[in-house]
Motif scaffolding. Structure first.
Motif, short mmCIF file in Angstrom:
data_model
loop_
_atom_site.label_atom_id
_atom_site.label_comp_id
_atom_site.label_asym_id
_atom_site.label_seq_id
_atom_site.Cartn_x
_atom_site.Cartn_y
_atom_site.Cartn_z
N MET A 77 0.81 -1.21 0.00
CA MET A 77 0.00 0.00 0.00
C MET A 77 0.85 1.27 0.00
O MET A 77 0.31 2.37 -0.06
CB MET A 77 -0.93 0.01 1.22
N ASP A 78 2.18 1.13 0.08
CA ASP A 78 3.05 2.31 0.07
C ASP A 78 2.97 2.99 -1.29
O ASP A 78 3.12 2.36 -2.33
CB ASP A 78 4.52 1.90 0.32
N GLY A 79 2.69 4.27 -1.27
CA GLY A 79 2.67 5.05 -2.50
C GLY A 79 1.47 4.78 -3.38
O GLY A 79 1.48 5.12 -4.57
N ILE A 80 0.41 4.18 -2.84
CA ILE A 80 -0.75 3.86 -3.67
C ILE A 80 -1.43 5.12 -4.18
O ILE A 80 -1.90 5.17 -5.31
CB ILE A 80 -1.73 2.93 -2.94
N ASP A 81 -1.44 6.17 -3.35
CA ASP A 81 -2.04 7.44 -3.80
C ASP A 81 -1.29 8.00 -5.00
O ASP A 81 -1.89 8.47 -5.96
CB ASP A 81 -2.06 8.46 -2.66
N TYR A 82 0.04 7.93 -4.94
CA TYR A 82 0.86 8.39 -6.06
C TYR A 82 0.58 7.56 -7.32
O TYR A 82 0.43 8.10 -8.41
CB TYR A 82 2.34 8.31 -5.69
N GLN A 83 0.49 6.25 -7.16
CA GLN A 83 0.24 5.36 -8.31
C GLN A 83 -1.12 5.65 -8.93
O GLN A 83 -1.26 5.69 -10.16
CB GLN A 83 0.29 3.89 -7.87
N ILE A 84 -2.13 5.83 -8.10
CA ILE A 84 -3.48 6.12 -8.61
C ILE A 84 -3.48 7.46 -9.34
O ILE A 84 -4.06 7.58 -10.43
CB ILE A 84 -4.52 6.08 -7.47
N GLU A 85 -2.84 8.45 -8.76
CA GLU A 85 -2.77 9.77 -9.41
C GLU A 85 -2.03 9.68 -10.74
O GLU A 85 -2.44 10.30 -11.73
CB GLU A 85 -2.07 10.77 -8.46
N ARG A 86 -0.96 8.91 -10.77
CA ARG A 86 -0.20 8.72 -12.02
C ARG A 86 -1.07 8.06 -13.10
O ARG A 86 -1.07 8.48 -14.26
CB ARG A 86 1.03 7.87 -11.74
N GLU A 87 -1.84 7.04 -12.71
CA GLU A 87 -2.72 6.36 -13.67
C GLU A 87 -3.83 7.29 -14.16
O GLU A 87 -4.20 7.26 -15.33
CB GLU A 87 -3.32 5.10 -13.04
N LYS A 88 -4.36 8.13 -13.27
CA LYS A 88 -5.40 9.08 -13.67
C LYS A 88 -4.85 10.08 -14.70
O LYS A 88 -5.51 10.37 -15.69
CB LYS A 88 -5.93 9.83 -12.45
N LYS A 89 -3.63 10.57 -14.45
CA LYS A 89 -3.01 11.52 -15.40
C LYS A 89 -2.77 10.84 -16.75
O LYS A 89 -3.00 11.44 -17.80
CB LYS A 89 -1.69 12.05 -14.84
N LYS A 90 -2.34 9.61 -16.71
CA LYS A 90 -2.10 8.86 -17.95
C LYS A 90 -3.40 8.67 -18.73
O LYS A 90 -3.45 8.89 -19.94
CB LYS A 90 -1.48 7.50 -17.60
N LEU A 91 -4.47 8.30 -18.02
CA LEU A 91 -5.77 8.14 -18.67
C LEU A 91 -6.25 9.47 -19.24
O LEU A 91 -6.75 9.53 -20.37
CB LEU A 91 -6.79 7.59 -17.67
N TYR A 92 -6.08 10.54 -18.49
CA TYR A 92 -6.49 11.87 -18.95
C TYR A 92 -5.74 12.27 -20.23
O TYR A 92 -6.35 12.72 -21.20
CB TYR A 92 -6.23 12.89 -17.83
N ARG A 93 -4.42 12.07 -20.24
CA ARG A 93 -3.62 12.38 -21.44
C ARG A 93 -4.07 11.55 -22.63
O ARG A 93 -4.19 12.05 -23.75
CB ARG A 93 -2.13 12.13 -21.16
N ASN A 94 -4.33 10.27 -22.40
CA ASN A 94 -4.78 9.39 -23.48
C ASN A 94 -6.14 9.82 -24.02
O ASN A 94 -6.38 9.75 -25.23
CB ASN A 94 -4.81 7.93 -23.03
N LEU A 95 -7.04 10.24 -23.13
CA LEU A 95 -8.34 10.74 -23.59
C LEU A 95 -8.18 11.99 -24.45
O LEU A 95 -8.84 12.12 -25.49
CB LEU A 95 -9.24 11.05 -22.39
N LEU A 96 -7.30 12.90 -24.03
CA LEU A 96 -7.07 14.11 -24.83
C LEU A 96 -6.47 13.79 -26.20
O LEU A 96 -6.87 14.37 -27.21
CB LEU A 96 -6.16 15.09 -24.07
N LYS A 97 -5.54 12.85 -26.22
CA LYS A 97 -4.95 12.42 -27.50
C LYS A 97 -6.01 11.80 -28.41
O LYS A 97 -6.07 12.09 -29.61
CB LYS A 97 -3.83 11.41 -27.27
#
Length: 160
Positions: A77-97
């Motif tokens: 569970m260490d860094g799970i917030d960071y991982q989730i935020e990273r995945e959200k940003k990646k999904l957001y960028r992919n949606l914009l593309k």
């Protein structure tokens, strides 16, 4: 704790208990896989995907007798917030593309759902599906673009 020593009946009894425990463990694995209707290979794949994304910790142990590897898994569970935020940003960028791609292209699709081509590719194939030979038809992607817009709005203000 009592030492087994050279007592052959005690050794045989322990060997039987160990074999029974191994059989019970194997049955439990199969039963849980059947209960959730997934195969053990699928479970392994999921665990390795979680490991690659640092959501699990894996420890390998080699059995001295058989040489088989046993994997011990633990949730990380260490860094799970960071991982989730990273995945959200990646999904957001992919949606914009994807939105930009849908906005800048005109699409033609096969009525048999073989494939979907942009205008330039459709011209190269003379508007005929290279898979089945059907005539390609214009595809209106406005609904799809609206769906993408809706997903982008769900994110609100998101840094790229």
């Amino acid at each position: 704790m009592k030492a087994v020593g050279d007592n052959p009946t005690e050794i045989k009894r322990l060997e039987k208990e160990l074999k029974k425990a191994e059989k019970d463990a194997a049955k439990a694995k199969e039963a849980s896989a059947e209960e959730y209707e997934i195969t053990l290979n699928t479970v392994r794949k999921i665990l390795f995907i979680l490991y690659e994304n640092k959501f699990t910790i894996c420890r390998r142990e080699r059995d001295a007798n058989s040489g088989w590897l046993t994997f011990r898994w633990q949730i990380n569970m260490d860094g799970i917030d960071y991982q989730i935020e990273r995945e959200k940003k990646k999904l957001y960028r992919n949606l914009l593309k994807r939105k930009a791609y849908e906005d800048t292209n005109i699409f033609y699709a096969c009525p048999q759902h073989c494939l979907r081509l942009i205008f330039d590719e459709a011209v190269q194939t003379d508007f005929i599906c290279p898979v089945c030979g059907e005539d390609l038809v214009f595809e209106d992607n406005e609904l799809f673009k609206q769906l993408i817009d809706g997903r982008v709005e769900e994110f609100g203000e998101m840094p790229k």
